[in-house]
Scaffold this motif. Structure first.
Motif, PDB file in Angstrom:
ATOM      1  N   GLY A  46       0.676  -1.130   0.097  1.00  0.00           N
ATOM      2  CA  GLY A  46      -0.090   0.234  -0.042  1.00  0.00           C
ATOM      3  C   GLY A  46       0.708   1.194   0.152  1.00  0.00           C
ATOM      4  O   GLY A  46       0.284   2.564  -0.088  1.00  0.00           O
ATOM      5  N   SER A  47       1.926   1.126   0.284  1.00  0.00           N
ATOM      6  CA  SER A  47       3.076   2.249   0.218  1.00  0.00           C
ATOM      7  C   SER A  47       3.581   2.328  -1.211  1.00  0.00           C
ATOM      8  O   SER A  47       4.616   1.958  -1.590  1.00  0.00           O
ATOM      9  CB  SER A  47       4.219   2.077   1.049  1.00  0.00           C
ATOM     10  OG  SER A  47       5.117   3.169   1.132  1.00  0.00           O
ATOM     11  N   PHE A 165      -4.424 -18.109  -1.462  1.00  0.00           N
ATOM     12  CA  PHE A 165      -3.356 -17.428  -2.598  1.00  0.00           C
ATOM     13  C   PHE A 165      -1.899 -18.295  -2.189  1.00  0.00           C
ATOM     14  O   PHE A 165      -0.832 -17.787  -2.542  1.00  0.00           O
ATOM     15  CB  PHE A 165      -3.024 -16.052  -1.949  1.00  0.00           C
ATOM     16  CG  PHE A 165      -4.217 -15.122  -2.379  1.00  0.00           C
ATOM     17  CD1 PHE A 165      -4.317 -14.527  -3.703  1.00  0.00           C
ATOM     18  CD2 PHE A 165      -5.171 -14.543  -1.459  1.00  0.00           C
ATOM     19  CE1 PHE A 165      -5.583 -13.995  -4.368  1.00  0.00           C
ATOM     20  CE2 PHE A 165      -6.250 -13.824  -1.854  1.00  0.00           C
ATOM     21  CZ  PHE A 165      -6.220 -13.551  -3.271  1.00  0.00           C
ATOM     22  N   GLY A 166      -2.000 -19.475  -1.792  1.00  0.00           N
ATOM     23  CA  GLY A 166      -0.631 -20.093  -1.557  1.00  0.00           C
ATOM     24  C   GLY A 166       0.188 -20.350  -2.709  1.00  0.00           C
ATOM     25  O   GLY A 166       1.446 -20.666  -2.557  1.00  0.00           O
ATOM     26  N   SER A 167      -0.351 -20.407  -3.941  1.00  0.00           N
ATOM     27  CA  SER A 167       0.580 -20.837  -5.125  1.00  0.00           C
ATOM     28  C   SER A 167       0.826 -19.567  -5.861  1.00  0.00           C
ATOM     29  O   SER A 167       1.745 -19.571  -6.730  1.00  0.00           O
ATOM     30  CB  SER A 167      -0.551 -21.721  -6.134  1.00  0.00           C
ATOM     31  OG  SER A 167      -1.719 -20.617  -6.379  1.00  0.00           O
ATOM     32  N   VAL A 168       0.755 -18.221  -5.100  1.00  0.00           N
ATOM     33  CA  VAL A 168       1.025 -16.984  -5.750  1.00  0.00           C
ATOM     34  C   VAL A 168       2.369 -16.644  -5.076  1.00  0.00           C
ATOM     35  O   VAL A 168       2.594 -16.690  -3.983  1.00  0.00           O
ATOM     36  CB  VAL A 168      -0.166 -15.933  -5.506  1.00  0.00           C
ATOM     37  CG1 VAL A 168       0.369 -14.556  -5.971  1.00  0.00           C
ATOM     38  CG2 VAL A 168      -1.412 -16.371  -5.767  1.00  0.00           C
ATOM     39  N   MET A 173       2.049 -11.397  -5.041  1.00  0.00           N
ATOM     40  CA  MET A 173       1.140 -11.240  -4.111  1.00  0.00           C
ATOM     41  C   MET A 173       1.644  -9.678  -3.616  1.00  0.00           C
ATOM     42  O   MET A 173       0.654  -8.916  -3.184  1.00  0.00           O
ATOM     43  CB  MET A 173       1.558 -11.924  -2.997  1.00  0.00           C
ATOM     44  CG  MET A 173       0.699 -12.222  -1.736  1.00  0.00           C
ATOM     45  SD  MET A 173      -0.670 -12.923  -2.317  1.00  0.00           S
ATOM     46  CE  MET A 173      -1.948 -12.606  -1.128  1.00  0.00           C
ATOM     47  N   LYS A 174       2.636  -8.848  -3.576  1.00  0.00           N
ATOM     48  CA  LYS A 174       2.971  -7.784  -3.232  1.00  0.00           C
ATOM     49  C   LYS A 174       1.913  -6.784  -4.051  1.00  0.00           C
ATOM     50  O   LYS A 174       1.514  -5.728  -3.689  1.00  0.00           O
ATOM     51  CB  LYS A 174       4.480  -7.254  -3.296  1.00  0.00           C
ATOM     52  CG  LYS A 174       4.570  -5.823  -3.290  1.00  0.00           C
ATOM     53  CD  LYS A 174       4.595  -5.368  -1.614  1.00  0.00           C
ATOM     54  CE  LYS A 174       5.377  -4.015  -1.376  1.00  0.00           C
ATOM     55  NZ  LYS A 174       4.820  -2.965  -2.352  1.00  0.00           N
ATOM     56  N   VAL A 175       2.104  -6.781  -5.310  1.00  0.00           N
ATOM     57  CA  VAL A 175       1.272  -6.249  -6.374  1.00  0.00           C
ATOM     58  C   VAL A 175      -0.066  -6.246  -5.968  1.00  0.00           C
ATOM     59  O   VAL A 175      -0.881  -5.165  -5.938  1.00  0.00           O
ATOM     60  CB  VAL A 175       1.418  -6.595  -7.792  1.00  0.00           C
ATOM     61  CG1 VAL A 175       0.718  -5.916  -8.591  1.00  0.00           C
ATOM     62  CG2 VAL A 175       2.953  -6.243  -8.263  1.00  0.00           C
ATOM     63  N   LYS A 176      -0.682  -7.724  -5.660  1.00  0.00           N
ATOM     64  CA  LYS A 176      -2.125  -7.723  -5.301  1.00  0.00           C
ATOM     65  C   LYS A 176      -2.449  -6.823  -3.842  1.00  0.00           C
ATOM     66  O   LYS A 176      -3.545  -6.422  -3.947  1.00  0.00           O
ATOM     67  CB  LYS A 176      -2.488  -9.029  -5.236  1.00  0.00           C
ATOM     68  CG  LYS A 176      -2.402  -9.827  -6.451  1.00  0.00           C
ATOM     69  CD  LYS A 176      -2.664 -11.369  -6.191  1.00  0.00           C
ATOM     70  CE  LYS A 176      -2.668 -12.265  -7.447  1.00  0.00           C
ATOM     71  NZ  LYS A 176      -3.791 -11.674  -8.496  1.00  0.00           N
ATOM     72  N   ARG A 177      -1.536  -6.868  -2.818  1.00  0.00           N
ATOM     73  CA  ARG A 177      -1.908  -6.174  -1.798  1.00  0.00           C
ATOM     74  C   ARG A 177      -1.761  -4.784  -2.027  1.00  0.00           C
ATOM     75  O   ARG A 177      -2.553  -3.934  -1.513  1.00  0.00           O
ATOM     76  CB  ARG A 177      -0.613  -6.345  -0.655  1.00  0.00           C
ATOM     77  CG  ARG A 177      -0.841  -7.940  -0.218  1.00  0.00           C
ATOM     78  CD  ARG A 177       0.006  -8.106   1.037  1.00  0.00           C
ATOM     79  NE  ARG A 177       0.180  -9.662   1.482  1.00  0.00           N
ATOM     80  CZ  ARG A 177       1.099 -10.511   1.315  1.00  0.00           C
ATOM     81  NH1 ARG A 177       2.221 -10.170   0.653  1.00  0.00           N
ATOM     82  NH2 ARG A 177       1.071 -11.634   1.852  1.00  0.00           N
ATOM     83  N   ASP A 178      -0.910  -4.192  -2.764  1.00  0.00           N
ATOM     84  CA  ASP A 178      -0.671  -2.805  -3.205  1.00  0.00           C
ATOM     85  C   ASP A 178      -2.137  -2.358  -3.864  1.00  0.00           C
ATOM     86  O   ASP A 178      -2.721  -1.324  -3.440  1.00  0.00           O
ATOM     87  CB  ASP A 178       0.251  -2.624  -4.162  1.00  0.00           C
ATOM     88  CG  ASP A 178       1.498  -2.217  -3.347  1.00  0.00           C
ATOM     89  OD1 ASP A 178       1.683  -2.483  -2.373  1.00  0.00           O
ATOM     90  OD2 ASP A 178       2.777  -2.540  -4.094  1.00  0.00           O
TER      91      ASP A 178
END
Length: 213
Positions: A46-47, A165-168, A173-178
């Protein structure tokens, strides 16, 4: 001009949601720990640009690691709720509805003809209680799942539907969280704008004259 109490409560609740979002950037109070955490905030999900480590009120000098985790969890939850609320408002405003009856005397079609906030007011009290009950149950499950996030555990996940999301890989995953956090922040602004436009004429000029506000 005086506004009904229920309108004031709705606006107050949304302001609390925004405050939780802004507070998500508040780390440790001790100076040395605060500097270390301020540096790590720039790498948190998110940053992102253009407002990386946005902290105009200096909240990065408050709290502890546990406080920061609590703020981030609050931001995540408010983001998810706001995205659902914004989507729901737009779907309702578009007149899209389920077939059949919501209760023995209220049809989904009749609700679809109303403004979204008026439609919520028209939902029977028993239906509202069921919704509140499901929300409460989801909150209990997320808060009681393993090690608590304020003690180093994972941040709250989506309860329903469960998503694995275990296979990501970590970079994806960082992009998805952002994206989740940034979309959630925009949704918090959106739903607050919708509520303001619906209750305070002219408060959101771009929505002035829209029949759903």
């Amino acid at each position: 001009q005086q506004y009904p109490q229920n309108i004031t409560m709705k606006i107050a609740a949304l302001l609390v949601a925004l405050a939780s979002s802004v507070s998500a950037f508040a780390p440790a109070s001790q100076q040395k720990a605060s500097q270390a955490l301020c540096s790590s905030i720039g790498e948190m999900p998110g940053s992102t640009m253009p407002f990386k480590t946005f902290d105009p009120l200096g909240l990065a000098t408050l709290g502890s690691d546990s406080t920061l985790a609590w703020f981030r969890a609050a931001e995540l939850k408010h983001s998810r709720v706001a995205m659902l609320a914004t989507t729901g408002y737009l779907v309702q405003a578009a007149g899209i509805h389920f077939p059949g009856m919501l209760s023995h005397d209220v049809s989904f079609e009749s609700l679809s003809t109303m403004k979204p906030l008026d439609a919520w007011d028209a939902v029977p009290d028993a239906g509202k209680q069921q919704i509140y009950g499901i929300i409460f149950l989801a909150e209990i499950i997320s808060e009681a799942n393993g090690v608590h996030y304020t003690k180093g555990g994972d941040l709250p996940t989506v309860i329903f539907p469960p998503i694995n999301f275990g296979s990501v890989d970590e970079a994806t995953m960082k992009v998805k969280r952002d994206r989740e956090l940034n979309n959630g922040r925009l949704a918090m602004i959106s739903i607050m704008s919708f509520v303001a436009a619906a209750n305070i004429p002219g408060s959101v000029p771009v929505l002035t004259g829209n029949p759903m506000f």
